[in-house]
Design a protein around this motif. Sequence first.
Motif, PDB file in Angstrom:
ATOM      1  N   ALA A   1      42.526  41.893  30.948  1.00 25.16           N
ATOM      2  CA  ALA A   1      43.095  41.629  32.273  1.00 25.16           C
ATOM      3  C   ALA A   1      44.621  41.689  32.238  1.00 25.16           C
ATOM      4  O   ALA A   1      45.250  42.189  33.176  1.00 25.16           O
ATOM      5  CB  ALA A   1      42.631  40.264  32.782  1.00 25.16           C
TER       6      ALA A   1
ATOM      7  N   ARG B   1      43.098  50.923  35.612  1.00 21.42           N
ATOM      8  CA  ARG B   1      41.677  50.922  35.998  1.00 21.42           C
ATOM      9  C   ARG B   1      40.783  50.858  34.761  1.00 21.42           C
ATOM     10  O   ARG B   1      39.766  50.161  34.752  1.00 21.42           O
ATOM     11  CB  ARG B   1      41.379  52.174  36.816  1.00 21.42           C
ATOM     12  CG  ARG B   1      40.008  52.205  37.393  1.00 21.42           C
ATOM     13  CD  ARG B   1      39.735  53.378  38.291  1.00 21.42           C
ATOM     14  NE  ARG B   1      40.738  54.408  38.267  1.00 21.42           N
ATOM     15  CZ  ARG B   1      41.033  55.189  39.287  1.00 21.42           C
ATOM     16  NH1 ARG B   1      40.393  55.069  40.403  1.00 21.42           N
ATOM     17  NH2 ARG B   1      41.955  56.124  39.185  1.00 21.42           N
TER      18      ARG B   1
ATOM     19  N   TRP C   1      41.503  49.496  31.802  1.00 22.44           N
ATOM     20  CA  TRP C   1      41.547  48.137  31.277  1.00 22.44           C
ATOM     21  C   TRP C   1      40.767  47.193  32.183  1.00 22.44           C
ATOM     22  O   TRP C   1      40.113  46.260  31.707  1.00 22.44           O
ATOM     23  CB  TRP C   1      42.988  47.654  31.100  1.00 22.44           C
ATOM     24  CG  TRP C   1      43.621  48.138  29.837  1.00 22.44           C
ATOM     25  CD1 TRP C   1      44.550  49.134  29.714  1.00 22.44           C
ATOM     26  CD2 TRP C   1      43.361  47.669  28.519  1.00 22.44           C
ATOM     27  NE1 TRP C   1      44.884  49.305  28.396  1.00 22.44           N
ATOM     28  CE2 TRP C   1      44.173  48.415  27.635  1.00 22.44           C
ATOM     29  CE3 TRP C   1      42.530  46.695  27.991  1.00 22.44           C
ATOM     30  CZ2 TRP C   1      44.173  48.198  26.266  1.00 22.44           C
ATOM     31  CZ3 TRP C   1      42.528  46.473  26.621  1.00 22.44           C
ATOM     32  CH2 TRP C   1      43.343  47.219  25.775  1.00 22.44           C
ATOM     33  N   PHE C   2      40.824  47.432  33.490  1.00 20.84           N
ATOM     34  CA  PHE C   2      40.053  46.616  34.437  1.00 20.84           C
ATOM     35  C   PHE C   2      38.566  46.747  34.146  1.00 20.84           C
ATOM     36  O   PHE C   2      37.836  45.759  34.133  1.00 20.84           O
ATOM     37  CB  PHE C   2      40.376  47.055  35.870  1.00 20.84           C
ATOM     38  CG  PHE C   2      39.664  46.265  36.918  1.00 20.84           C
ATOM     39  CD1 PHE C   2      40.151  45.045  37.336  1.00 20.84           C
ATOM     40  CD2 PHE C   2      38.497  46.740  37.494  1.00 20.84           C
ATOM     41  CE1 PHE C   2      39.505  44.305  38.313  1.00 20.84           C
ATOM     42  CE2 PHE C   2      37.834  46.019  38.474  1.00 20.84           C
ATOM     43  CZ  PHE C   2      38.341  44.789  38.882  1.00 20.84           C
TER      44      PHE C   2
ATOM     45  N   SER D   1      45.568  45.368  32.062  1.00 22.58           N
ATOM     46  CA  SER D   1      45.267  45.967  33.360  1.00 22.58           C
ATOM     47  C   SER D   1      46.350  45.602  34.371  1.00 22.58           C
ATOM     48  O   SER D   1      46.849  46.467  35.108  1.00 22.58           O
ATOM     49  CB  SER D   1      43.899  45.498  33.861  1.00 22.58           C
ATOM     50  OG  SER D   1      43.629  46.031  35.136  1.00 22.58           O
TER      51      SER D   1
ATOM     52  N   LEU E   1      42.828  46.824  43.183  1.00 27.69           N
ATOM     53  CA  LEU E   1      42.438  46.372  41.833  1.00 27.69           C
ATOM     54  C   LEU E   1      43.170  45.097  41.442  1.00 27.69           C
ATOM     55  O   LEU E   1      42.583  44.218  40.789  1.00 27.69           O
ATOM     56  CB  LEU E   1      42.703  47.485  40.815  1.00 27.69           C
ATOM     57  CG  LEU E   1      41.751  48.670  40.881  1.00 27.69           C
ATOM     58  CD1 LEU E   1      42.217  49.791  39.956  1.00 27.69           C
ATOM     59  CD2 LEU E   1      40.343  48.258  40.514  1.00 27.69           C
TER      60      LEU E   1
ATOM     61  N   TRP F   1      41.328  42.188  43.045  1.00 33.03           N
ATOM     62  CA  TRP F   1      40.102  41.855  42.303  1.00 33.03           C
ATOM     63  C   TRP F   1      40.449  41.211  40.959  1.00 33.03           C
ATOM     64  O   TRP F   1      39.778  40.268  40.529  1.00 33.03           O
ATOM     65  CB  TRP F   1      39.259  43.111  42.073  1.00 33.03           C
ATOM     66  CG  TRP F   1      38.464  43.485  43.270  1.00 33.03           C
ATOM     67  CD1 TRP F   1      38.714  44.506  44.144  1.00 33.03           C
ATOM     68  CD2 TRP F   1      37.276  42.843  43.740  1.00 33.03           C
ATOM     69  NE1 TRP F   1      37.768  44.529  45.122  1.00 33.03           N
ATOM     70  CE2 TRP F   1      36.872  43.520  44.903  1.00 33.03           C
ATOM     71  CE3 TRP F   1      36.530  41.764  43.297  1.00 33.03           C
ATOM     72  CZ2 TRP F   1      35.744  43.152  45.626  1.00 33.03           C
ATOM     73  CZ3 TRP F   1      35.403  41.388  44.015  1.00 33.03           C
ATOM     74  CH2 TRP F   1      35.026  42.087  45.163  1.00 33.03           C
ATOM     75  N   LEU F   2      41.464  41.734  40.316  1.00 32.70           N
ATOM     76  CA  LEU F   2      41.871  41.202  39.015  1.00 32.70           C
ATOM     77  C   LEU F   2      42.292  39.741  39.146  1.00 32.70           C
ATOM     78  O   LEU F   2      41.905  38.894  38.328  1.00 32.70           O
ATOM     79  CB  LEU F   2      43.001  42.054  38.438  1.00 32.70           C
ATOM     80  CG  LEU F   2      43.467  41.726  37.036  1.00 32.70           C
ATOM     81  CD1 LEU F   2      42.350  42.005  36.041  1.00 32.70           C
ATOM     82  CD2 LEU F   2      44.690  42.569  36.690  1.00 32.70           C
TER      83      LEU F   2
END
Length: 196
Positions: free
Chosen positions: A100, A169, A171-172, A103, A57, A60-61
């Motif tokens: 973001a 997750r 917040w993502f 997250s 994650l 990806w973030l």
Amino acid sequence: MLSFLFRRRPQEVEPDYGAVDDTFPLWAAREAVSQIEKRYAAQNAALMAYEARATTLLGWLSAIVLAVLSASVSHMFAKPPLSPSTAKTLVLLLSVLFPAFFSGIFLLSVFRPKKWTSTVADIDWLTTDIPQNPSEFEILKEFAAIGRVRTLENDAELRITFGALTAGRRWFLAIPASASFVSLVITLMTVSAGAR
């Protein structure tokens, strides 16, 4: 014809009941240590899975934040500094950066230092605190007692880590929802301002 009368009956064999009487406590202590070792292995696997998910994650973030930042900054520099288009882009950028940021904070906390145990025997205890005239049973019993407490401590750390992973997750997943909502509001405001 009468051979069935002369057949030998197999001798009855007493079933093996395993450890009984005096041998049972030692077996139980060995089994307890074995179960604790299995528990440690399962806990280590769970922790590694949580950290792997958080790493994915975070990757990806990072990609999302870099893409949105570069697109927003290039769009803002292409327009006059105080134009409505620049303000809209800034608001849209913040709608991505806000979730973001949270997250990232939660996902990074998955990697915080933990009070974690993954072995049954403490080497210091084995070399310094051995009682006089120890027996295998006493030592294994002590390992089992210590291991039980440490597995409970590991469980508490796993719950905290899973909570951080879950919050990160969520917040993502809020990033596209937040950006879509803000984009919709900006579009509706632009359309309503243009209709006047």
